[in-house]
Design an enzyme around this catalytic site. Structure first.
Site, PDB file in Angstrom:
ATOM      1  N   TYR A 109       0.847  -1.194   0.000  1.00  0.00           N
ATOM      2  CA  TYR A 109       0.000   0.000   0.000  1.00  0.00           C
ATOM      3  C   TYR A 109       0.885   1.247   0.000  1.00  0.00           C
ATOM      4  O   TYR A 109       0.655   2.183  -0.768  1.00  0.00           O
ATOM      5  CB  TYR A 109      -0.920  -0.002   1.222  1.00  0.00           C
TER       6      TYR A 109
ATOM      7  N   LYS B 146       1.233   4.084  -3.031  1.00  0.00           N
ATOM      8  CA  LYS B 146       0.979   5.500  -2.799  1.00  0.00           C
ATOM      9  C   LYS B 146       2.234   6.351  -2.976  1.00  0.00           C
ATOM     10  O   LYS B 146       2.159   7.526  -3.320  1.00  0.00           O
ATOM     11  CB  LYS B 146       0.400   5.709  -1.399  1.00  0.00           C
TER      12      LYS B 146
END
Length: 217
Positions: free
Chosen positions: A94, A98
């Site tokens: 994750y 990002k």
């Protein structure tokens, strides 16, 4: 729209431009969560994750920029995460998903500023958008990581994330600024968290400064 489908993105952007007559502000915030240890994830899971978080963000930006450039301005808040500043066990992918749009957005801001388009990297904390339920894919757990997994689950706790509408006033004010900042942290707790991560990284660099400065480059 499905941000993994370039045609779907293009069609949705054209429909929005037609409905409103023009585009002024586009909040680029689609995202998904891949939860698990780095070793556990399959390549298919990793690629699917990046299709949403990175390639999806790029597709949206590429689709809307001709509209914003043509009208001589606009606002493009890019929403990576407070987690884009560094990885953490169980959510490393994750963070990677990002960090990539975070970095690209820095370049994008420089590239489009001369056209009157202002890009702001909005570092958003967790909100109750469904990311942690319907938006999450879990890896197949390996028994060797169970002690660490238990520690991380205890650290995350059962805190309820705030509703998205608590962040909306910040984004509205941001879009109205005549000269919006390149970066903005949204959320009081998120602000403290991001600054603490920055201080910790600086302290780490300083602790090994003597080693770093051996090389002349």
């Amino acid at each position: 729209m499905d941000v993994t489908d370039r045609r779907a993105v293009s069609d949705a952007v054209e429909q929005a431009a037609a409905a409103f007559g023009r585009l002024d502000v586009v909040v680029n915030n689609a995202g998904a969560m891949l939860c698990g240890m780095v070793e556990e994830a399959t390549e298919e899971q990793i690629r699917a994750h990046m299709e949403v978080n990175f390639f999806g963000a790029v597709r949206v930006a590429q689709a809307v920029l001709p509209h914003l450039r043509a009208r001589g301005g606009g606002r493009l808040p890019q929403v990576p995460s407070t987690g884009s500043g560094g990885g953490m066990a169980t959510v490393g992918y994750y963070g990677a998903g990002k960090a990539a749009p975070d970095s690209v957005s820095e370049a994008l801001a420089m590239e489009v500023e001369r056209f009157g388009v202002k890009v702001t990297i909005v570092q958003m904390g967790g909100h109750n958008t469904g990311l942690f339920t319907a938006g999450t894919t879990h890896t197949g757990p390996l028994a060797q990581y169970q002690p660490l997994r238990t520690e991380m689950e205890a650290m995350w706790g059962d805190a309820v994330a705030p509703e998205p509408d608590t962040a909306a006033p910040v984004i509205i004010k941001l879009a109205a600024l005549p000269d919006p900042p390149r970066r903005l942290i949204v959320g009081s707790q998120s602000f403290d968290h991001v600054l603490e991560m920055g201080r910790a990284r600086t302290d780490l660099y300083r602790s090994c400064e003597h080693l770093s400065r051996i090389a002349p480059g």
